[in-house]
Design an enzyme around this catalytic site. Sequence first.
Site, PDB file in Angstrom:
ATOM      1  N   ASP A   7     -45.201  -0.020  14.987  1.00  0.00           N
ATOM      2  CA  ASP A   7     -46.107  -0.507  16.030  1.00  0.00           C
ATOM      3  C   ASP A   7     -47.488  -0.522  15.388  1.00  0.00           C
ATOM      4  OD1 ASP A   7     -47.069  -1.307  18.559  1.00  0.00           O
ATOM      5  OD2 ASP A   7     -47.625   0.762  19.008  1.00  0.00           O
ATOM      6  N   GLU A  68     -43.896  -5.130  15.077  1.00  0.00           N
ATOM      7  CA  GLU A  68     -44.257  -5.876  16.285  1.00  0.00           C
ATOM      8  C   GLU A  68     -45.088  -7.089  15.900  1.00  0.00           C
ATOM      9  OE1 GLU A  68     -45.275  -4.121  20.301  1.00  0.00           O
ATOM     10  OE2 GLU A  68     -47.238  -4.755  19.594  1.00  0.00           O
ATOM     11  N   ASP A 141     -47.561   4.776  20.988  1.00  0.00           N
ATOM     12  CA  ASP A 141     -47.338   4.063  19.719  1.00  0.00           C
ATOM     13  C   ASP A 141     -46.078   4.586  19.018  1.00  0.00           C
ATOM     14  OD1 ASP A 141     -50.262   2.771  19.529  1.00  0.00           O
ATOM     15  OD2 ASP A 141     -50.427   4.883  20.087  1.00  0.00           O
TER      16      ASP A 141
END
Length: 189
Positions: A7, A68, A141
Site C-alpha cells: 500500500d 495498489e 496501511d
Amino acid sequence: MRVLGVDPGLTRCGLGVVDGSNGRKVRPIAVDVVRTPPEMDLGSRLLRISDAAELWIEQYKPEVVAIERVFAQHNVSTAMGTAQAGGVVALAAARRGIPVCFHTPSEVKAAVTGSGNADKAQVTAMVTRILNLKTAPKPADAADALALAICHCWRAPMIERMARAEAMAAEQMRKYQAKLAEMKKAGSR
C-alpha cells in the site's frame, strides 16, 4: 504463491506478505509499515522506502509483488508521492526479476469484502477474519497491504487465464492475417 502486498505512500507505506495455496486459502507471513517524516527530503524518503522493500524482498522472497494502482486523487502532491513510493518498490522487484502487478482500490475492496465501495474499517475487519488474526493489523496501511496480497492470490488464476486467452487470440489473428496475405498474393498472380 507468496505475495508481497504494498500500500504505497510517502508518509506510511504498508508492506504485507501472504502465502496463498489452492482455492482461497491464505496465510499471513509478515506485515509492517515503513514511515518517513514529511520534513525529510524526498530523495531520502524514497530511499528509505526502497531500502525497506529490498530488505523485505530478500527476507521473504515473494514470487510476485502486488501494488495498489494510483488513481486520481484530489490532492495532486499526495498522488505523486503515492506513485513515487509505488515506483521505487516496483523497481526493487523488477531488479530481481520479480513480476509486479497493480490492483485498483476497488478491485482489492471487492476481493476481500465483496464490495468495491467498502470502507477501511470493513477491509480491516475482513483481512483480520480471512487471515484468522488475533488482532486487527494497524494502521490501515498495514491492513491494506495484506488486502492487496490476498486480492492478488485470489485473482492471479483469472489473470493468468486471461493472459493465455489473449495470447491465443493474438496468435490466431497472426495466422489469419498471414493466410489473408497469402490468398491475396495468390489472387494477384
